[in-house]
Write an enzyme that holds these catalytic residues in place. Sequence first.
Site, short mmCIF file in Angstrom:
data_model
loop_
_atom_site.label_atom_id
_atom_site.label_comp_id
_atom_site.label_asym_id
_atom_site.label_seq_id
_atom_site.Cartn_x
_atom_site.Cartn_y
_atom_site.Cartn_z
N ASP A 16 0.87 -1.32 -0.03
CA ASP A 16 -0.13 -0.17 0.04
C ASP A 16 0.90 1.15 -0.04
O ASP A 16 1.95 1.11 0.43
CB ASP A 16 -0.72 0.01 1.39
CG ASP A 16 -2.16 0.82 1.15
OD1 ASP A 16 -2.43 1.34 0.11
OD2 ASP A 16 -2.62 1.31 1.85
N ASN A 64 -10.31 -2.72 -6.35
CA ASN A 64 -9.57 -1.99 -7.23
C ASN A 64 -10.36 -1.87 -8.60
O ASN A 64 -9.75 -0.83 -9.42
CB ASN A 64 -8.02 -2.18 -7.35
CG ASN A 64 -7.69 -2.11 -6.07
OD1 ASN A 64 -6.27 -2.97 -5.60
ND2 ASN A 64 -7.81 -1.21 -4.99
C1 FPP Z 1 -1.98 0.08 -3.62
O1 FPP Z 1 -1.50 1.60 -3.28
C2 FPP Z 1 -1.38 -0.60 -4.68
C3 FPP Z 1 -2.04 -1.12 -5.85
C4 FPP Z 1 -3.60 -1.04 -5.58
C5 FPP Z 1 -1.53 -1.87 -6.98
C6 FPP Z 1 -0.17 -2.34 -6.65
C7 FPP Z 1 0.58 -2.67 -7.99
C8 FPP Z 1 1.60 -2.56 -8.09
C9 FPP Z 1 2.92 -2.84 -7.04
C10 FPP Z 1 2.31 -2.37 -9.64
C11 FPP Z 1 2.23 -3.77 -10.26
C12 FPP Z 1 2.47 -5.18 -9.85
C13 FPP Z 1 3.45 -5.98 -10.26
C14 FPP Z 1 3.23 -7.36 -9.80
C15 FPP Z 1 4.55 -5.62 -11.37
P1 FPP Z 1 -2.37 2.61 -3.56
O2 FPP Z 1 -2.55 2.90 -5.05
O3 FPP Z 1 -3.80 2.08 -2.64
O4 FPP Z 1 -1.82 3.72 -2.59
P2 FPP Z 1 -2.49 4.89 -1.85
O5 FPP Z 1 -3.04 4.30 -0.62
O6 FPP Z 1 -1.32 5.62 -1.52
O7 FPP Z 1 -3.44 5.58 -2.76
#
Ligand code: FPP
Length: 242
Positions: A16, A64
């Site tokens: 996260d 998501n």
């Molecule tokens: C949460 O951060 C993260 C995600 C919803 C996406 C995770 C994706 C990746 C790390 C990249 C692609 C994956 C691979 C396996 C190469 P958030 O967007 O919820 O962060 P926030 O809470 O700060 O808004």
Amino acid sequence: MIDTDRIPRHIAIIMDGNGRWAEARGQNRSKGHQAGAESVDKITAECARLGVKYLTLYTFSTENWNRPPAEVEAIMQLLLSNLVEETFMKNNVRLRIIGDRSRVAPHVMKAIEAMEERTAGNDRMTLVLAFSYSSRWEITDAVRRIAREVEAGRMQAADIDEATFARCLDSSFAPDPELIIRTGGEQRISNFLLWQCAYSELYFTPIFWPDFDEQALYDAIEDYQHRERRFGKTSAQVKDGE
Ligand code: FPP
């Protein structure tokens, strides 16, 4: 210092903080996911090196799908561009996906399944991507599978126990995680591995996922290694090795 003889067999991570990492730099949220993908590479290689057998990453939740289409598309593209065969082979890592495959676009699913097949013989570590995943979906799906068996007369209701149920989960190939890490400062499980986390040690860190590096991983493992895992027993029983 971490004890390399007591590395958790299965580590699961709620990655996260990508969005906030980008926003703090005045950048687009997608840049945060891009930087997050670099952390995925780093942490996967380090877990494999340390002897972790399963690493589960919460990559994209069922919820998501409700994000702005451009952000969803950016994450799909990132996933596709990170499915690099050479990296999996170099680290001897097998790829497996858990989640609701029916919602994923066919071209994305095809690329994932091709990589699952190509890496099926790799045995140093299994990288499990929870993708289009939510634990309530997984549990409901398992119930559906069991109900079908009962309907078909292949199983009796009385035969259903915890082991039967666990075998019907999408993630049944992996042991329960000993350690669950959540980056980004929130302290909740967010529909992740609800059945499997019954006895997991939980570790929360304010570090945003793009900043989560090898040292942050060692800190989490070291913290885990100081915990006493009692599984419902008393401390004295655990110390006597009962
Ligand atoms: C949460 O951060 C993260 C995600 C919803 C996406 C995770 C994706 C990746 C790390 C990249 C692609 C994956 C691979 C396996 C190469 P958030 O967007 O919820 O962060 P926030 O809470 O700060 O808004």
